[in-house]
Write an enzyme that holds these catalytic residues in place. Structure first.
Site, short mmCIF file in Angstrom:
data_model
loop_
_atom_site.label_atom_id
_atom_site.label_comp_id
_atom_site.label_asym_id
_atom_site.label_seq_id
_atom_site.Cartn_x
_atom_site.Cartn_y
_atom_site.Cartn_z
N ARG A 97 41.14 -29.80 15.59
CA ARG A 97 41.97 -30.72 16.36
C ARG A 97 43.28 -30.03 16.76
NH1 ARG A 97 43.97 -36.26 13.60
NH2 ARG A 97 44.27 -37.56 15.45
N GLU A 120 47.45 -17.07 13.95
CA GLU A 120 47.03 -15.68 13.88
C GLU A 120 45.82 -15.37 14.75
OE1 GLU A 120 48.60 -14.18 10.70
OE2 GLU A 120 49.15 -16.09 9.83
N GLY A 162 44.26 -24.53 12.31
CA GLY A 162 45.37 -23.56 12.35
C GLY A 162 45.17 -22.59 13.51
N PHE A 222 56.70 -13.34 12.25
CA PHE A 222 55.38 -12.70 12.36
C PHE A 222 54.87 -12.14 11.04
CE2 PHE A 222 57.98 -11.74 16.21
CZ PHE A 222 57.56 -12.84 16.94
N GLN A 278 51.95 -21.21 21.59
CA GLN A 278 51.80 -20.32 20.44
C GLN A 278 50.72 -19.27 20.68
OE1 GLN A 278 50.66 -22.05 16.67
NE2 GLN A 278 51.52 -20.31 15.59
N PRO A 330 48.92 -29.94 22.38
CA PRO A 330 48.32 -28.93 23.26
C PRO A 330 49.34 -28.02 23.93
CG PRO A 330 47.44 -31.12 23.75
CD PRO A 330 48.55 -31.31 22.75
#
Ligand code: MOS
Length: 742
Positions: free
Chosen positions: A631, A708, A705, A243, A641, A635
């Site tokens: 993109r 976060e 990305g 993290f 995540q 999935p």
């Protein structure tokens, strides 16, 4: 040409290894004859060491060495500023002087033949101090806060930014909000503690070390010990969560190497959970003010965002606390300000959604508050203020799907069933609330390289010095390689986590998929070109003598254009070439594109809470995030995540808070009994979804990305839901039971 592996919801290729113990983490790389090191942490928050009782401890069973500033080697601490290290200040020089700068700073290291012996001796070591009272509370110090030096060098955070005259516009606004927000210091607390095994062979050092950035650790340790970079090798195939705490190379890595050198044998050093609160960074506490001005019908006329973060006295840690406020909404008058308060603490560091998560909490709570003042639905208010371009950068967005996310998310979540009146929804005794907030995080792209190798058995190997701290990098990168090479996923072996592999950026900033993925794609294309070149030159090859554009690749086989025969496979070409064919390639973002577009991922986060009005407990009953992040390579892993990030947001909203004793700066809850993180009962029903978003600009893969952004937006959605449930507006995180009962 493609096997369409990208976009498949494949399970983790390393999943079996992880659940069967086959995956080796840093502390699993035990070396023959290794000794064990234990850090002795300062029990003063500021001051000077006056005595180290090394003699008594040296005589204890199994003790090999007791190392402190009195006998530690003077280290070179040469210049090294990776992109992860603060641009301003100097890293902690461990065991180099008698100064204590913060509670828990390493003051000695004890090395023994067993862990038990090392722990006993470390516990027995007497260290005396002249202690002063450290300053660890920023609240009274805002007047002396400083402009971050690093912001003067450009980059990700601005000290002052804006447009128009926000203060004048606020003064004359028809409707106003002006509030302050306080977010607690948090510590990362991954399952795997920091750990390093160090082994010297002459002046060559091997480190099996937990790291999100092995090439940075290699360069940093080389600089600290004054070694050529190639003398240091860092190995880290698996990271058990991080993290952000393993982005930098903290002092324990240096200590492990000092200990191994002194002991003359490999040394293993693992931080205790308590020590994870001392020397390995934290999310800085932030204090913020948001002021919003709007017309009666809900058009923003003024936005002011002032934010203060904490940093250490010896380094300046900055994060993008106020940046999202510049572009999330259309507003003619904006003023943002970011300042730092220096404290007697260890240097903070990036923690998931660093800056954005904290800054967006304040902004999105204020926007929610404004919606009630205006009598508007909070989603409608956002729709009214949706910008056409990034008004801060004065550039178009490469793509922006925020409203699409709100539409899709509202539908799935059942937002229309919400009664807009606070304290109006109940389930038995429980007060029910529904809240919403926006999320945003930059679509970064850092330069990366990668190596692709074709083998005679028809398989391929990919090597890159990236890390995988858990999001599924092994799997997603294998997918990119398999698709680019036209091979089934089983035929690609992907390796990471060694500093002698081609350099990659840190596994952070949500940029790994974009950056390392693009490099792997480039390396796979390069190795195909190389293979074609070899085949064309090889008289034994059926494509001998063709031109490069006279041949085509299909599912890993090369044939002359127009031929219907299956063609020659990678394996045959590699065998003819004498064993294997390799290509190393790099990828980075086209600077022209970066100049032309503002690139961010966006999302809409919904939360439903149930508050017990009698005892004040808050439960997140369900949460739903919808993201537009370009993109999606896998999935299943992307959703996994994002739900993980959302869980982090629940922690930020309701649980996580490092409490410091004001007398000596000690974290009083430096253990998992009192530093609370969400457990299964707290995270019953969380969903992440993605809207279709094609972004032709961000990179060749079209990915923005994900890591976060999933934390950003969760805490304000929960705080807004708590307000909706109870009518209590809490602007301090974490929201506590006491806040509900007040
Ligand atoms: Mo992230 S805070 O860049 O690991």
């Amino acid at each position: 040409m493609t096997t369409n592996v990208i976009g498949q919801p494949l399970p983790r290729i390393d999943g079996r290894a992880k659940v069967t113990g086959g995956a080796r983490y840093a502390a699993d790389f035990n070396q023959k004859g290794q000794a064990y090191a234990v850090i002795v942490s300062a029990t003063a928050g500021l001051g000077r060491i006056t005595e180290i009782g090394a003699d008594a401890v040296s005589a204890m069973p199994g003790v090999i060495a007791v190392i402190s500033h009195l006998n530690a080697p003077r280290l070179a601490y040469g210049e090294h500023k990776g992109v992860i290290d603060p641009a301003i200040g100097e890293r902690l020089h461990v065991l180099q002087d008698d100064q204590v700068r913060f509670w828990g700073q390493p003051v000695a290291i004890v090395v023994a033949d067993t862990l038990d012996h090392a722990e006993r001796a470390a516990a027995a070591l007497h260290v005396a101090y002249i202690a002063e009272r450290p300053v660890v509370d920023p609240t009274g110090l805002l007047a002396s806060a400083v402009v971050p030096e690093a912001t003067k060098r450009g980059g990700r955070a601005d000290a002052d930014a804006g447009r128009g005259d926000a203060d004048a516009a606020l003064a004359s606004a028809e409707v106003k909000i002006d509030e302050n927000y306080d977010i607690a210091r948090e510590n990362h607390n991954p399952m795997e503690p920091h750990a390093t095994i160090a082994a010297w062979d002459g002046d060559r050092l091997t480190l099996w070390s937990k790291s999100q950035y092995v090439v940075n650790e290699q360069a940093e340790i080389a600089a600290i010990f004054g070694l050529p970079v190639e003398n240091v090798q860092v190995i880290c195939p698996f990271v058990g969560g991080a993290f952000g705490t393993s982005l930098r190379t903290w002092s324990h890595v240096t200590l492990a190497a000092i200990a191994a050198r002194q002991a003359g044998r490999p040394v293993k050093l693992v931080l205790t959970r308590k020590q994870m609160f001392y020397t390995t960074g934290h999310r800085p506490r932030t204090l913020q003010r948001i002021a919003l001005g709007a017309t009666k019908d809900g058009k923003l006329t003024s936005l002011i965002h002032e934010g203060y973060g904490e940093t250490s006295r010896y380094e300046e840690f900055i994060e993008a606390l106020t940046s999202v406020s510049g572009f999330l909404y259309s507003c003619p008058n904006v003023r943002t300000r970011y300042r730092l308060v220096k404290l007697d603490t260890g240097t903070p560091t990036y923690m998931r959604g660093p800056g954005e998560a904290s800054g967006v909490f304040a902004l999105e709570c204020a926007v929610d508050e404004l919606s009630y003042k205006l009598g508007l639905d909070p989603i409608e208010l956002r729709r009214l203020n949706e910008p056409e371009i990034d008004e801060a950068a004065d550039k178009p967005f490469s793509s922006r799907s925020l409203l699409k996310c709100y539409d899709a998310g509202a539908e799935r979540f059942g937002w229309s069933k919400r009664d807009p009146k606070p304290r109006s929804m109940r389930d038995g005794r429980l007060l029910i609330g529904m809240g919403v907030a926006s999320a945003s995080y930059p679509a970064f792209h850092a330069p990366s390289s990668a190596l692709a190798r074709l083998l005679p058995d028809g398989t391929a190997e990919i090597e890159v010095a990236a890390s995988d701290m858990g999001p599924g990098t092994y799997t997603s990168m294998t997918q990119v390689a398999a698709e680019t090479l036209g091979l089934p996923i089983e035929s690609v072996r992907f390796s990471l986590g060694r500093s002698d592999f081609p350099p990659a950026p840190s596994h952070g900033g949500s940029w790994t998929m974009a950056s390392v993925g693009s490099a792997i794609r480039a390396a796979c294309i390069a190795v195909q070109e190389e293979a074609a070149r070899r085949a064309i030159a090889d008289q034994r090859s059926p494509v001998f003598g063709a031109s490069a554009d006279g041949v085509i690749w299909e599912e890993g086989r090369l044939r002359r254009r127009g031929d219907t025969a299956p063609g020659q496979g990678y394996g045959d070409i590699a065998a003819s070439a004498g064993g294997s064919i390799e290509a190393n390639a790099s990828a980075s973002r086209d600077p022209d594109i970066a100049d032309r577009y503002s690139m961010h991922a966006f999302g809409a986060v919904f939360a439903e809470v149930a508050v017990d009005p009698d005892v004040g407990t808050i439960r997140v009953r369900r949460a739903l995030g919808t993201y537009g992040a370009g993109r999606i390579v896998n999935p299943r892993l992307a959703a996994s995540q994002c739900t993980g990030g959302m869980v982090g947001g629940i922690g930020m909203a309701l649980m996580e808070r490092t409490v410091l004793d004001q007398r000596d700066g000690r974290p009083v809850n430096a253990h998992m009994a009192d530093y609370l993180v969400p457990v299964n009962l707290d995270i019953a029903n969380i969903e992440a979804h993605f809207v279709d978003e094609v972004d032709p600009h961000v990179n060749a893969l079209g990915v923005k990305g994900l890591g976060e952004i999933a934390l950003v937006g969760m805490a304000p959605a929960i705080a807004n839901a708590v307000f909706h449930a109870t009518g209590k507006r809490v602007r301090t995180l974490p929201i506590r039971i006491e806040d509900m009962l007040a």
